[in-house]
Structures are given as structure tokens and as C-alpha cells.
Design a protein around this motif. Sequence first.
Motif: not given
Length: 423
Positions: A379-385
Motif C-alpha cells: 500500500q506504500m512505496v518507500l524511496y530516497e529523495t
Amino acid sequence: MLWRKIFNLLTASLLLNSLAHADMTIDVVGVGASQYPIAIAPFQNENQQKQALTPIINDDLTRSGLFKVIGAGDLSPVPFAPEQLNYTTALAKGAQTMAIGRVTPGAGGFNVQFWLIDLASKKPLITWERKATASQMRRVAHQIADLIYQQITGQPGAFNSRIAYVLKQGSRFELQVSDADGFGSQAILVSRQPVMSPKWSPDGGKLAYVSFEDQKPIVYVHELASGRRWKAASFKGSNYAPAWSPNGRELAVVLTQSGSSQIYLVNTDGSDLRQLSRGGEINTEPAFSPDGRSIYFTSDRGGSPQIYRMNSNGSNIERVTFQGGYNSSAKLSPDGKSMTFITRDGGYRAAIMDLSSRQVLTLTNTSSDDSPSFAPNGQMVLYETKAGGRGVLAAVSSDGRVKQRLRAQAGDVRQPAWGPVLR
């Protein structure tokens, strides 16, 4: 972008590190289209614990963006069991359900009881009980939040899970593991050389990652419970971009021993190396489908970075992305129906593709995203920014409505990986 970082990796520089064991903080930027109103009453005796349960449950549900949490600590008396609940006053708070419970000291620890009550029907939707030690209270709270999330949304929760990431401060690199809410961070590896690409084993008990400690990129497997670690890919040239097979017995890795970057399969003990990809100068970022039958990867074989799919034995290669001139870093959802990846769309942004229709939705409006990773419930997407000139972690719901930002107290935070739900 990890694709561009590969060129740096082949020499020897890249990301991340940190200092102490600073917890992450999470800011919610957006909410769902509608929020479900739920009241949470303080559990009996919870303030006698080092960690009260209901603030964690409250924070978990609030961060999801799907719940409007209503405090019920002003009820008189505060209900700790269904028979103590005054439904008239509870309904007056505007909630549809109420969470109540109690913590009772016992031999060797505590007994935690929890009920989720439907206020209209006056019936319990969840009745749950378990024994726990004081050190397990945070996990118990996450488990309760997961139960509530699943009961109301019909989807499994993912609060009782962990994330891994690399934290960099100065010249020091730390591979960190924390709860999904950013608390309880621990450095499982500290190095003066770059560390990158952590990936969780399917059972959540191990991490594979790349370390430069021997002056070249080598893939290690690290057993979290014991601290034991070993080299899983230490072949000629560079070894990087590990990905676990769903059975946990093999890793897909990228090696440069033939001169170009190619994808190989290797047992987690480093034995039985098999080449899968051929052609193109760069084939990298492998990711298994949940059923283990396919591997998605990034390749320049068509002239620009695009995502391809092949059978897990290297056969039947087909191109998956056609929209835009840059697509990379594919990860599959737990149900195998969606793929998150990085696309160049006015910047490098996290996106999601429905694999049956091939429809693409750009999830973010930032410009330096990388390393997307699905939550264990998809249900969620974790990412770097990037924010304020340094690396931060962020998360976005699979429909793009709910956005979160995870901030460390110091240093750059990058290359996150979301692990499975703890059992």
C-alpha cells in the motif's frame, strides 16, 4: 539515480552513513480521499510501562493518512473493557469504532488485552490478547495497529515491520535497521568505506548488501540475530545490486567480470554461479517477481535505461517500459500485480505501473528520487529523495494521495529497503 551511481560504483564512491542511533521522525504531507473516524482510549495501566501503547497505535494509524484518530482519554470513566463502555458518550465523539484495552502485570511480563468495538452495533469487531515483556511493547502496539488497519480497510497492515537504510555523516557509513516508524534504529555495520543496496531476505532475518571494505564492491549476507556475515559474491571485478529469490536460497547479483555489467544467480553461500543476462553494456538492478519465475532488471540494450523482464533462467527477455527515455530501479508489489520504479518525468520520480494494463502513475513531484521499495502490504512505496541539500527517506501511497517524509537527526539517509512484517 542508482543507474548513474553505477558508473561511480565501478570506480569507488557513492552514498551514505551516520552517527549515533538517531531515530527517524516522520511527517505526513497528505491524507487519503476520506478518513475513517476511530476513537482510541488509553489502555489501563499503560502509563506504568516505559512505553505506553496507545500513542504508538495513534501515530501508526495517523501516518497512514486513512484514519482520523479521536482521543478518548476524557471519557469518564475511561473504559478498559467492553462492559465498561458508555456508548452514548462514545458515539458523541463522532467515531464509528473505539479501541480499548488494558495491560495487566503477570509472571514474567504483562498480559495485553485489546478490543475494537463497533459503536453502532455495540459488538466487538476484534478481541485480541497476548503476553509480552516490557521490551516487546512497541511491537505489540504495532501489531494492534495492524489488526485495526486490516479490519477497517480490508488490507493487511505493515506497521509491525522494519526498514533498512544507509546513513552517512562525514566519512562514516552506517547500515541502519529501524522499525517502520523510524524508532529503535540500530547500526548493524559501521564502516569508513561505502555501504549500499541493502535488501531484506524473505523471512526478514538477513540483509544482503554491498560493502567496499576490501577496496572493491563485494556482496555480503548479514544474519541479524547472530551478527554473522559472509561474502556471497566476491568475484573478479565489481559485485553489486543483490536481490533475494523468494525462496531465500539464492541471490541475483550484478558482476563485471566479463567486462560489462551482467546479471548472475548465485547461492547465498557464494556457490554455483550462473550467468543470466547477455548483451548490452549495462544490465543491473535485478528484482524477482513474488512467484520467483521472473526477474525484472534495468538495461541499456535499447539505447537508454529501460526496464526488462526475463525468466529466472535468463530466457525470454522482453521490454516492460516504453514511456519516456529513462526508467530504472524496478521492484514488484507483494501480489505481483504492480511495479514501482524511477522514471524521468520533469525530474527523477517514483512511479507505479499496473502490469496488466501497463498504465503508469507518477507518484511524486520531487526530482531526485531513487531506490523505491514496496511496503509488505503493497500500500506504500518507500524511496530516497533530497531535501535541504541532503538525502532523506520518503514514502507515498500506491495511489499517490498520502505522502510521508522520514528525517534523520543528522546526515544523509539513502537507499531504503522495506522488510517483511515481523512474525
